[in-house]
Design an enzyme around this catalytic site. Structure first.
Site, PDB file in Angstrom:
ATOM      1  CB  THR A 164     -11.063  24.435 -15.742  1.00  0.00           C
ATOM      2  OG1 THR A 164     -11.478  24.598 -17.100  1.00  0.00           O
ATOM      3  CG2 THR A 164      -9.548  24.382 -15.736  1.00  0.00           C
ATOM      4  CD  GLU A 166      -9.938  25.452 -21.975  1.00  0.00           C
ATOM      5  OE1 GLU A 166      -8.831  25.562 -22.492  1.00  0.00           O
ATOM      6  OE2 GLU A 166     -10.978  25.290 -22.628  1.00  0.00           O
ATOM      7  CE1 TYR A 188      -7.604  29.208 -16.274  1.00  0.00           C
ATOM      8  CE2 TYR A 188      -8.398  27.588 -17.859  1.00  0.00           C
ATOM      9  CZ  TYR A 188      -8.570  28.301 -16.690  1.00  0.00           C
ATOM     10  OH  TYR A 188      -9.695  28.115 -15.943  1.00  0.00           O
ATOM     11  CE  LYS A 192      -8.150  27.320 -13.022  1.00  0.00           C
ATOM     12  NZ  LYS A 192      -8.732  27.558 -11.700  1.00  0.00           N
TER      13      LYS A 192
HETATM   14  O1  G4F Z   1     -15.492  31.735 -23.861  1.00  0.00           O
HETATM   15  P1  G4F Z   1     -14.118  31.230 -24.063  1.00  0.00           P
HETATM   16  O2  G4F Z   1     -13.028  32.233 -24.046  1.00  0.00           O
HETATM   17  O3  G4F Z   1     -13.928  30.091 -22.969  1.00  0.00           O
HETATM   18  P2  G4F Z   1     -12.882  28.879 -22.842  1.00  0.00           P
HETATM   19  O4  G4F Z   1     -11.629  29.119 -23.569  1.00  0.00           O
HETATM   20  O5  G4F Z   1     -13.605  27.615 -23.171  1.00  0.00           O
HETATM   21  O6  G4F Z   1     -12.532  28.917 -21.290  1.00  0.00           O
HETATM   22  C1  G4F Z   1     -13.510  29.232 -20.311  1.00  0.00           C
HETATM   23  O7  G4F Z   1     -14.099  28.060 -19.800  1.00  0.00           O
HETATM   24  C2  G4F Z   1     -13.196  27.181 -19.111  1.00  0.00           C
HETATM   25  C3  G4F Z   1     -14.012  26.004 -18.604  1.00  0.00           C
HETATM   26  O8  G4F Z   1     -13.902  24.964 -19.500  1.00  0.00           O
HETATM   27  C4  G4F Z   1     -12.520  27.920 -17.980  1.00  0.00           C
HETATM   28  F1  G4F Z   1     -11.629  27.112 -17.385  1.00  0.00           F
HETATM   29  C5  G4F Z   1     -11.804  29.136 -18.501  1.00  0.00           C
HETATM   30  O9  G4F Z   1     -11.248  29.866 -17.436  1.00  0.00           O
HETATM   31  C6  G4F Z   1     -12.814  30.004 -19.216  1.00  0.00           C
HETATM   32  O10 G4F Z   1     -13.752  30.446 -18.266  1.00  0.00           O
HETATM   33  O11 G4F Z   1     -14.019  30.453 -25.471  1.00  0.00           O
HETATM   34  C7  G4F Z   1     -14.894  29.419 -25.815  1.00  0.00           C
HETATM   35  C8  G4F Z   1     -14.683  29.029 -27.257  1.00  0.00           C
HETATM   36  C9  G4F Z   1     -13.224  28.769 -27.644  1.00  0.00           C
HETATM   37  O12 G4F Z   1     -13.159  27.599 -28.416  1.00  0.00           O
HETATM   38  C10 G4F Z   1     -12.838  29.960 -28.480  1.00  0.00           C
HETATM   39  O13 G4F Z   1     -11.836  29.689 -29.471  1.00  0.00           O
HETATM   40  O14 G4F Z   1     -15.112  30.109 -28.092  1.00  0.00           O
HETATM   41  C11 G4F Z   1     -14.170  30.273 -29.125  1.00  0.00           C
HETATM   42  N1  G4F Z   1     -14.247  31.644 -29.633  1.00  0.00           N
HETATM   43  C12 G4F Z   1     -14.548  31.991 -30.913  1.00  0.00           C
HETATM   44  N2  G4F Z   1     -14.480  33.316 -31.068  1.00  0.00           N
HETATM   45  C13 G4F Z   1     -13.989  32.770 -28.957  1.00  0.00           C
HETATM   46  C14 G4F Z   1     -14.133  33.822 -29.843  1.00  0.00           C
HETATM   47  N3  G4F Z   1     -13.660  32.957 -27.656  1.00  0.00           N
HETATM   48  C15 G4F Z   1     -13.468  34.235 -27.236  1.00  0.00           C
HETATM   49  N4  G4F Z   1     -13.167  34.445 -25.935  1.00  0.00           N
HETATM   50  N5  G4F Z   1     -13.580  35.314 -28.103  1.00  0.00           N
HETATM   51  C16 G4F Z   1     -13.901  35.162 -29.425  1.00  0.00           C
HETATM   52  O15 G4F Z   1     -13.999  36.110 -30.176  1.00  0.00           O
END
Ligand code: G4F
Length: 374
Positions: A164, A166, A188, A192
């Site tokens: 990933t 990440e 995480y 990975k």
């Molecule tokens: O959608 P996210 O939770 O994805 P994140 O952390 O990038 O990880 C996903 O993608 C990775 C691939 O690069 C995978 F390895 C991993 O397993 C997963 O599938 O968050 C994306 C972004 C972050 O910066 C987070 O801080 O969105 C920001 N965000 C802002 N508000 C939020 C929120 N994320 C989530 N989940 N929920 C919020 O309310």
């Protein structure tokens, strides 16, 4: 000569394998390549299974637990897939699964993949997302009779590890390619990195065909409601239908390279068809902020996001990955892989799908798709 899938007789009805009803029944015994997918009930697992079935593979999925509710969804979607019980925490079950299925290809997609959860359950994340990779590789090694003094033969099992972006975490260079150093920012990401290097190590130590796809964020209407794209598309649909007025989010300034999951599973299969095993960065090469995602999703529904989105400190992470952007040129040049669906189309697809889903489910059904997870 690029590698071509070989065909071998199927072996139906082996002990321990729960065969699901078929969508269409062939009268001929299929001669086909066989794949085992861990994490088959997740977003990527379901798209990969569909893709491989369409390509003529015989697909087996590893499922854990006694009454895994996600299995029902998989049954409805993909009757051709055969399920076998096993768990990434249980070495014996993985050896038994590989022994029974005798796969040509193993795709390790199973993980605890929600980044915030990895701070809450860091040890479990290390066990599943990190050591789970070791257990799958060991199952393949043991079942193939490979050791330090005995290399794999020509018909060896090929292994794909879901790495990933990440792992890049706090980056010093952009875009990120296969040589960009890792600086993971969550338990995480650290787990990975372990899985990634272990896959490389088994390739170098034992000559195994073991590769990693360094996948940037990939989304779809099947994405879990805890990830930001789906949380936003569900939130927009709920607001549009009058079920909610607000959507609470964390950091809006973070940027991600978001692509369509259905495109990314094609790259996984292509990576196992090369003459020489190698790791590849898979992404679109375009990055957008969470704020841009929000704006695009609300606009797609004819709404103004400033009227509805509230930032909430509860969703801010202990350490953030600020900005990710892929350089997928190696995958394009060597695999011939390119994404087909762009950012705007992806967001519109997800908003439309959730609007339809919630319209059909009604007000009470909307509660099932809550967007308030951390
Ligand atoms: O959608 P996210 O939770 O994805 P994140 O952390 O990038 O990880 C996903 O993608 C990775 C691939 O690069 C995978 F390895 C991993 O397993 C997963 O599938 O968050 C994306 C972004 C972050 O910066 C987070 O801080 O969105 C920001 N965000 C802002 N508000 C939020 C929120 N994320 C989530 N989940 N929920 C919020 O309310």
């Amino acid at each position: 000569m690029p590698f071509r899938p070989t065909r071998k007789p199927a072996c139906p009805g082996r002990a321990g394998i729960c065969k699901l009803p078929r969508r269409s029944i062939s009268t001929e015994a299929p001669l086909t390549r066989r794949a085992l997918i861990t994490g088959i009930t997740g977003q990527d697992g379901s798209y990969l299974a569909e893709h491989l079935v369409d390509m003529g593979y015989e697909v087996f999925g590893l499922v854990r637990g006694q009454a895994n509710p996600r299995v029902r969804h998989l049954r409805q979607r993909l009757g051709e897939v055969r399920l076998i019980r096993g768990d990434l925490l249980d070495q014996g079950s993985l050896i038994a699964a590989v022994e029974r299925v005798q796969p040509d290809e193993v795709y390790n997609l199973a993980a605890i993949s929600y980044v915030p959860m990895s701070w809450q359950q860091a040890e479990l994340t290390g066990e599943v997302t990190g050591l789970g990779v070791l257990r799958v590789l060991e199952a393949i090694r043991v079942c193939s009779g490979i050791s330090a003094s005995r290399s794999p033969g020509s018909g060896q099992i090929r292994f794909y590890q879901a790495s990933t972006s990440e792992m890049f975490g706090q980056v010093d260079e952009s875009p990120q390619n296969e040589r960009t150093p890792f600086h993971p920012r969550s338990p995480y990401g650290v787990a990975k990195v372990y899985g990634h290097f272990l896959t490389q190590n088994y390739r170098e130590s034992y000559g195994m065909y073991a590769v990693s796809g360094i996948m940037f964020n990939h989304e779809s209407p099947r994405r879990g409601a805890e990830f930001v794209t789906r949380k936003v598309s569900l939130g927009v649909a709920q607001i549009k239908l009058g079920y909610e007025r607000q959507l609470r989010l964390g950091n809006l300034t973070a940027s991600r390279d978001w692509g369509f999951a259905g495109d990314y599973v094609r790259a996984m299969q292509l990576m196992l068809t090369q003459d020489t095993p190698a790791d590849y960065v898979i992404g679109t090469g375009v990055t957008h902020s969470v704020e841009k995602l929000v704006d695009t999703a609300f606009r797609a529904a004819g709404l103004e996001w400033h009227d509805h989105v509230v930032t909430d400190a509860a969703f801010i992470r202990p350490a953030e990955v600020d900005r990710l952007c892929a350089d997928p040129s190696k995958a394009r040049d060597e695999l011939g892989w390119e994404p087909k669906i762009g950012f705007e189309e992806l967001v519109a697809m997800m908003v439309d799908a959730d609007f339809e889903l919630l319209s059909a489910a009604g007000d009470s059904g909307a509660e099932e798709y809550t967007t308030d997870s951390w």
